[in-house]
Motif scaffolding. Sequence first.
Motif, PDB file in Angstrom:
ATOM      1  N   TRP A   3      -0.577 -50.843 -20.249  1.00 55.12           N
ATOM      2  CA  TRP A   3      -1.094 -49.474 -20.209  1.00 55.12           C
ATOM      3  C   TRP A   3      -2.566 -49.437 -20.602  1.00 55.12           C
ATOM      4  CZ3 TRP A   3       1.015 -44.876 -18.608  1.00 55.12           C
ATOM      5  CH2 TRP A   3       0.310 -43.720 -18.934  1.00 55.12           C
ATOM      6  N   ILE A   4      -2.919 -50.173 -21.657  1.00 52.73           N
ATOM      7  CA  ILE A   4      -4.293 -50.151 -22.178  1.00 52.73           C
ATOM      8  C   ILE A   4      -5.257 -50.919 -21.267  1.00 52.73           C
ATOM      9  CG2 ILE A   4      -5.787 -50.914 -24.081  1.00 52.73           C
ATOM     10  CD1 ILE A   4      -3.425 -50.411 -25.974  1.00 52.73           C
ATOM     11  N   GLN A   5      -4.857 -52.104 -20.839  1.00 50.79           N
ATOM     12  CA  GLN A   5      -5.767 -52.996 -20.122  1.00 50.79           C
ATOM     13  C   GLN A   5      -5.800 -52.777 -18.604  1.00 50.79           C
ATOM     14  OE1 GLN A   5      -4.672 -56.978 -21.288  1.00 50.79           O
ATOM     15  NE2 GLN A   5      -4.895 -56.559 -23.461  1.00 50.79           N
ATOM     16  N   GLU A   6      -4.677 -52.355 -18.038  1.00 49.82           N
ATOM     17  CA  GLU A   6      -4.613 -52.245 -16.581  1.00 49.82           C
ATOM     18  C   GLU A   6      -4.294 -50.853 -16.077  1.00 49.82           C
ATOM     19  OE1 GLU A   6      -2.454 -55.613 -14.763  1.00 49.82           O
ATOM     20  OE2 GLU A   6      -2.340 -56.445 -16.795  1.00 49.82           O
ATOM     21  N   GLY A   7      -3.917 -49.960 -16.988  1.00 53.42           N
ATOM     22  CA  GLY A   7      -3.667 -48.587 -16.598  1.00 53.42           C
ATOM     23  C   GLY A   7      -2.273 -48.364 -16.031  1.00 53.42           C
ATOM     24  N   PRO A   8      -1.915 -47.092 -15.789  1.00 53.62           N
ATOM     25  CA  PRO A   8      -0.574 -46.745 -15.306  1.00 53.62           C
ATOM     26  C   PRO A   8      -0.199 -47.415 -13.989  1.00 53.62           C
ATOM     27  CG  PRO A   8      -1.776 -44.788 -16.010  1.00 53.62           C
ATOM     28  CD  PRO A   8      -2.759 -45.910 -16.006  1.00 53.62           C
ATOM     29  N   SER A   9      -1.199 -47.691 -13.137  1.00 50.64           N
ATOM     30  CA  SER A   9      -0.902 -48.283 -11.826  1.00 50.64           C
ATOM     31  C   SER A   9      -0.277 -49.671 -11.944  1.00 50.64           C
ATOM     32  CB  SER A   9      -2.171 -48.358 -10.974  1.00 50.64           C
ATOM     33  OG  SER A   9      -3.136 -49.192 -11.590  1.00 50.64           O
ATOM     34  N   ALA A  10      -0.486 -50.335 -13.089  1.00 52.37           N
ATOM     35  CA  ALA A  10       0.080 -51.676 -13.279  1.00 52.37           C
ATOM     36  C   ALA A  10       1.604 -51.648 -13.255  1.00 52.37           C
ATOM     37  CB  ALA A  10      -0.403 -52.270 -14.603  1.00 52.37           C
ATOM     38  N   PHE A  11       2.171 -50.509 -13.636  1.00 55.39           N
ATOM     39  CA  PHE A  11       3.636 -50.409 -13.729  1.00 55.39           C
ATOM     40  C   PHE A  11       4.309 -50.251 -12.369  1.00 55.39           C
ATOM     41  CE2 PHE A  11       2.161 -49.308 -17.943  1.00 55.39           C
ATOM     42  CZ  PHE A  11       3.082 -49.932 -18.776  1.00 55.39           C
ATOM     43  N   VAL A  12       3.528 -50.050 -11.330  1.00 54.89           N
ATOM     44  CA  VAL A  12       4.132 -49.927  -9.992  1.00 54.89           C
ATOM     45  C   VAL A  12       3.653 -51.045  -9.066  1.00 54.89           C
ATOM     46  CG1 VAL A  12       4.528 -47.451 -10.141  1.00 54.89           C
ATOM     47  CG2 VAL A  12       2.325 -48.291  -9.288  1.00 54.89           C
ATOM     48  N   LYS A  13       3.094 -52.111  -9.633  1.00 57.10           N
ATOM     49  CA  LYS A  13       2.683 -53.245  -8.817  1.00 57.10           C
ATOM     50  C   LYS A  13       3.896 -53.835  -8.114  1.00 57.10           C
ATOM     51  CE  LYS A  13      -1.506 -54.954 -11.106  1.00 57.10           C
ATOM     52  NZ  LYS A  13      -2.132 -56.105 -11.794  1.00 57.10           N
ATOM     53  N   GLY A  14       3.749 -54.094  -6.849  1.00 57.81           N
ATOM     54  CA  GLY A  14       4.834 -54.703  -6.091  1.00 57.81           C
ATOM     55  C   GLY A  14       5.969 -53.768  -5.737  1.00 57.81           C
ATOM     56  N   ALA A  15       5.766 -52.455  -5.927  1.00 58.20           N
ATOM     57  CA  ALA A  15       6.843 -51.498  -5.647  1.00 58.20           C
ATOM     58  C   ALA A  15       7.254 -51.531  -4.176  1.00 58.20           C
ATOM     59  CB  ALA A  15       6.422 -50.090  -6.043  1.00 58.20           C
ATOM     60  N   GLY A  16       6.252 -51.573  -3.293  1.00 59.18           N
ATOM     61  CA  GLY A  16       6.555 -51.618  -1.870  1.00 59.18           C
ATOM     62  C   GLY A  16       7.292 -52.892  -1.492  1.00 59.18           C
ATOM     63  N   CYS A  17       6.824 -54.032  -2.040  1.00 60.34           N
ATOM     64  CA  CYS A  17       7.491 -55.310  -1.771  1.00 60.34           C
ATOM     65  C   CYS A  17       8.920 -55.279  -2.281  1.00 60.34           C
ATOM     66  CB  CYS A  17       6.744 -56.455  -2.452  1.00 60.34           C
ATOM     67  SG  CYS A  17       5.159 -56.855  -1.722  1.00 60.34           S
ATOM     68  N   ARG A  18       9.089 -54.725  -3.459  1.00 59.92           N
ATOM     69  CA  ARG A  18      10.429 -54.690  -4.061  1.00 59.92           C
ATOM     70  C   ARG A  18      11.382 -53.861  -3.209  1.00 59.92           C
ATOM     71  NH1 ARG A  18      13.639 -55.748  -8.155  1.00 59.92           N
ATOM     72  NH2 ARG A  18      14.904 -54.115  -9.096  1.00 59.92           N
ATOM     73  N   ALA A  19      10.895 -52.739  -2.699  1.00 58.09           N
ATOM     74  CA  ALA A  19      11.742 -51.913  -1.837  1.00 58.09           C
ATOM     75  C   ALA A  19      12.083 -52.663  -0.552  1.00 58.09           C
ATOM     76  CB  ALA A  19      11.034 -50.603  -1.508  1.00 58.09           C
ATOM     77  N   LEU A  20      11.099 -53.395   0.000  1.00 51.89           N
ATOM     78  CA  LEU A  20      11.328 -54.154   1.226  1.00 51.89           C
ATOM     79  C   LEU A  20      12.274 -55.333   1.000  1.00 51.89           C
ATOM     80  CD1 LEU A  20       7.745 -54.233   2.792  1.00 51.89           C
ATOM     81  CD2 LEU A  20       9.752 -52.992   3.637  1.00 51.89           C
ATOM     82  N   VAL A  21      12.324 -55.821  -0.229  1.00 55.85           N
ATOM     83  CA  VAL A  21      13.261 -56.901  -0.554  1.00 55.85           C
ATOM     84  C   VAL A  21      14.672 -56.349  -0.757  1.00 55.85           C
ATOM     85  CG1 VAL A  21      13.935 -58.566  -2.342  1.00 55.85           C
ATOM     86  CG2 VAL A  21      11.560 -58.457  -1.578  1.00 55.85           C
ATOM     87  N   GLN A  57      -0.569 -60.795 -11.242  1.00 54.63           N
ATOM     88  CA  GLN A  57      -2.022 -60.949 -11.270  1.00 54.63           C
ATOM     89  C   GLN A  57      -2.676 -59.871 -12.137  1.00 54.63           C
ATOM     90  OE1 GLN A  57      -3.466 -60.931  -7.251  1.00 54.63           O
ATOM     91  NE2 GLN A  57      -2.942 -58.793  -6.870  1.00 54.63           N
ATOM     92  N   HIS A  58      -3.597 -60.340 -12.981  1.00 51.23           N
ATOM     93  CA  HIS A  58      -4.312 -59.468 -13.908  1.00 51.23           C
ATOM     94  C   HIS A  58      -5.765 -59.363 -13.470  1.00 51.23           C
ATOM     95  CE1 HIS A  58      -1.432 -60.657 -17.431  1.00 51.23           C
ATOM     96  NE2 HIS A  58      -0.839 -60.813 -16.259  1.00 51.23           N
ATOM     97  N   GLY A  59      -6.409 -58.309 -13.881  1.00 51.25           N
ATOM     98  CA  GLY A  59      -7.846 -58.204 -13.657  1.00 51.25           C
ATOM     99  C   GLY A  59      -8.231 -58.350 -12.201  1.00 51.25           C
ATOM    100  N   LYS A  60      -9.093 -59.353 -11.915  1.00 49.93           N
ATOM    101  CA  LYS A  60      -9.563 -59.582 -10.544  1.00 49.93           C
ATOM    102  C   LYS A  60      -8.389 -60.012  -9.664  1.00 49.93           C
ATOM    103  CE  LYS A  60     -12.880 -62.231  -7.798  1.00 49.93           C
ATOM    104  NZ  LYS A  60     -13.899 -63.304  -7.826  1.00 49.93           N
ATOM    105  N   ASP A  61      -8.152 -59.254  -8.625  1.00 49.75           N
ATOM    106  CA  ASP A  61      -7.003 -59.529  -7.766  1.00 49.75           C
ATOM    107  C   ASP A  61      -7.283 -60.669  -6.795  1.00 49.75           C
ATOM    108  OD1 ASP A  61      -5.709 -57.499  -9.024  1.00 49.75           O
ATOM    109  OD2 ASP A  61      -5.997 -56.029  -7.416  1.00 49.75           O
ATOM    110  N   ILE A  62      -6.367 -61.641  -6.760  1.00 55.16           N
ATOM    111  CA  ILE A  62      -6.441 -62.717  -5.783  1.00 55.16           C
ATOM    112  C   ILE A  62      -5.890 -62.221  -4.457  1.00 55.16           C
ATOM    113  CG2 ILE A  62      -5.650 -65.055  -5.232  1.00 55.16           C
ATOM    114  CD1 ILE A  62      -5.317 -65.516  -8.228  1.00 55.16           C
ATOM    115  N   TYR A  63      -4.838 -61.398  -4.555  1.00 51.13           N
ATOM    116  CA  TYR A  63      -4.176 -60.860  -3.368  1.00 51.13           C
ATOM    117  C   TYR A  63      -4.368 -59.348  -3.318  1.00 51.13           C
ATOM    118  CZ  TYR A  63      -1.840 -65.356  -4.142  1.00 51.13           C
ATOM    119  OH  TYR A  63      -1.576 -66.689  -4.381  1.00 51.13           O
ATOM    120  N   LYS A  64      -4.740 -58.850  -2.157  1.00 53.96           N
ATOM    121  CA  LYS A  64      -4.990 -57.414  -1.997  1.00 53.96           C
ATOM    122  C   LYS A  64      -3.727 -56.627  -1.665  1.00 53.96           C
ATOM    123  CE  LYS A  64      -9.266 -58.328  -2.686  1.00 53.96           C
ATOM    124  NZ  LYS A  64      -9.834 -58.070  -4.028  1.00 53.96           N
TER     125      LYS A  64
END
Length: 313
Positions: free
Chosen positions: A270-288, A39-46
């Motif tokens: 990096w430009i459009q979503e910032g550094p935080s974009a690179f860790v999206k889903g990190a918690g889910c990935r660890a739980l998987v 998901q980009h920009g406006k988040d559908i899922y929090k």
Amino acid sequence: MSRQDPSVTAKLINGGVAGLVGVTCVFPIDLAKTRLQNQHGKDIYKGMIDCLTKTARAEGFLGMYQGAAVNLTLVTPEKAIKLAANDFFRQLLMEDGTQQNLKMEMLAGCGAGMCQVVVTCPMEMLKIQLQDAGRLVRQGSAPAPSSPRPCTIGSAPTHKRPSATLIAWELLHTQGLAGLYRGLGATLLRDIPFSVIYFPLFANLNHLGLNELTGKASFAHSFVSGCAAGSVAAIAVTPLDVLKTRIQTLKKGLGEDSYSGITDCARKLWIQEGPSAFVKGAGCRALVIAPLFGIAQGVYFIGIGERILKCFE
């Protein structure tokens, strides 16, 4: 690991059984990871819980298992190759495959990561399209970017649930085998570091619980070691997993970018979503990954494959 080295057939059975059990248990979380990463920009899922709740309400319980059939079909050879290849390279690089040698263990993990990608790349390519379909329906989707050999997948009606068989057929028909291996470079960049971290870490953690009489650790110790090593490795390579997910997603939502390669994807994120974009889903990935590899190593070291083979002797 047992001092009496299990046969290749037993290793393949162990890896396959472990993969089937693991995927069945954690697949909904993996679906949430894919949707959060895409998901980009406006988040559908929090977050993960919000994603799973909305998915269950909108698509039903089975909606959380979109793409599971692909994984359940291919996870057996994928996990079997990964675990058996690591053992093969350990035996090849070290005298008996059991002594601790960090450099050789990392090389063995690297070899395992390279071998598994033959199955992992097309498996995840198909899985991602199926997992992300529900998000695109909620957000609204745009036609897939044009290519020298157009693929109709991106322009398929959003109200129809995609089929793995149809997606695979259209990719092969329009783009050839390369279509199924889209994102191969990103998959290698993710899986090789993951295996380099995971296998040596697991081997050393598991060695701490080795029983001198049986020559292997208990189920509980192998399970916990697999969970711990899997979590660390999963979080470490999350940025690479985000890039792989974005690159392999064929159908984009309205206003979402397409990417020409790994560098282009990383730059735009990096430009459009910032550094935080690179860790999206990190918690889910660890739980998987944690229970997936915990189960895998537990089954592998219990020796279910050896027990099954004994029944046919």
